[in-house]
Design an enzyme around this catalytic site. Structure first.
Site, PDB file in Angstrom:
ATOM      1  N   ASP A   1      52.310  -8.384  53.971  1.00 21.22           N
ATOM      2  CA  ASP A   1      51.998  -8.809  52.829  1.00 21.22           C
ATOM      3  C   ASP A   1      52.078  -7.021  51.258  1.00 21.22           C
ATOM      4  O   ASP A   1      52.994  -6.366  51.679  1.00 21.22           O
ATOM      5  CB  ASP A   1      49.590  -8.326  53.519  1.00 21.22           C
ATOM      6  CG  ASP A   1      49.518  -7.665  53.854  1.00 21.22           C
ATOM      7  OD1 ASP A   1      50.769  -6.447  53.466  1.00 21.22           O
ATOM      8  OD2 ASP A   1      48.680  -7.805  54.656  1.00 21.22           O
ATOM      9  N   LEU A   2      51.817  -7.508  51.157  1.00 23.42           N
ATOM     10  CA  LEU A   2      51.600  -6.480  49.281  1.00 23.42           C
ATOM     11  C   LEU A   2      51.371  -5.069  50.106  1.00 23.42           C
ATOM     12  O   LEU A   2      52.600  -3.767  49.102  1.00 23.42           O
ATOM     13  CB  LEU A   2      50.844  -6.723  48.382  1.00 23.42           C
ATOM     14  CG  LEU A   2      50.554  -6.279  47.327  1.00 23.42           C
ATOM     15  CD1 LEU A   2      51.752  -6.374  46.728  1.00 23.42           C
ATOM     16  CD2 LEU A   2      49.937  -7.088  45.998  1.00 23.42           C
TER      17      LEU A   2
END
Length: 138
Positions: free
Chosen positions: A22-23
């Protein structure tokens, strides 16, 4: 009695890529399921079982019917992981596995555990089918 080859734990290594995260650089939760799936596929390959041949020759495939997963610690971008597969039970038309994902480090930090059940199905109608008796023989 279960064949010793089937009962022996199997380990498969994988590296975490950017696309898996994810980010924040943490492995997205659904990707753990992909790692577990790939390890089971590699376990079958290790035993000499071709899923493509099983489908083409016997019209059989495997489908996951249950997963119980527990996330303990996050895997991160560029981690090297070890995914284990241990066959717990073979029934007439299903197999149950105990799996784990650990960081590939000296301490082998446990990141995830899972219990997975796979059913053997006839591809034609997706109904349960007995595991072929020859499937896991030498």
């Amino acid at each position: 009695m279960m064949d010793a080859r089937l009962a022996a734990p199997f380990a498969w290594r994988v590296r975490v890529y950017y696309e898996d995260t994810d980010l924040g650089g943490v492995v997205y939760y659904a990707n753990y399921l992909k790692y577990l799936e790939r390890a089971r596929s590699e376990w079958l390959r290790h035993l000499g079982v071709s899923q493509s041949a099983l489908l083409a020759e016997a019209g059989l495939l495997f489908a996951i019917t249950a997963v119980n997963i527990r996330y303990l610690r996050p895997a991160r971008f560029e981690d090297e992981l070890v995914v284990s597969v241990a066959l717990e039970r073979m029934r007439r038309a299903s197999m149950s596995f105990s799996q784990s994902i650990r960081r590939d480090t000296a301490d082998g930090e446990l990141l995830c555990t899972a219990e997975v059940t796979a059913a053997c199905l006839r591809a034609q109608d997706m109904r349960p089918a007995p595991l072929p008796p020859h499937l896991f023989q030498e």
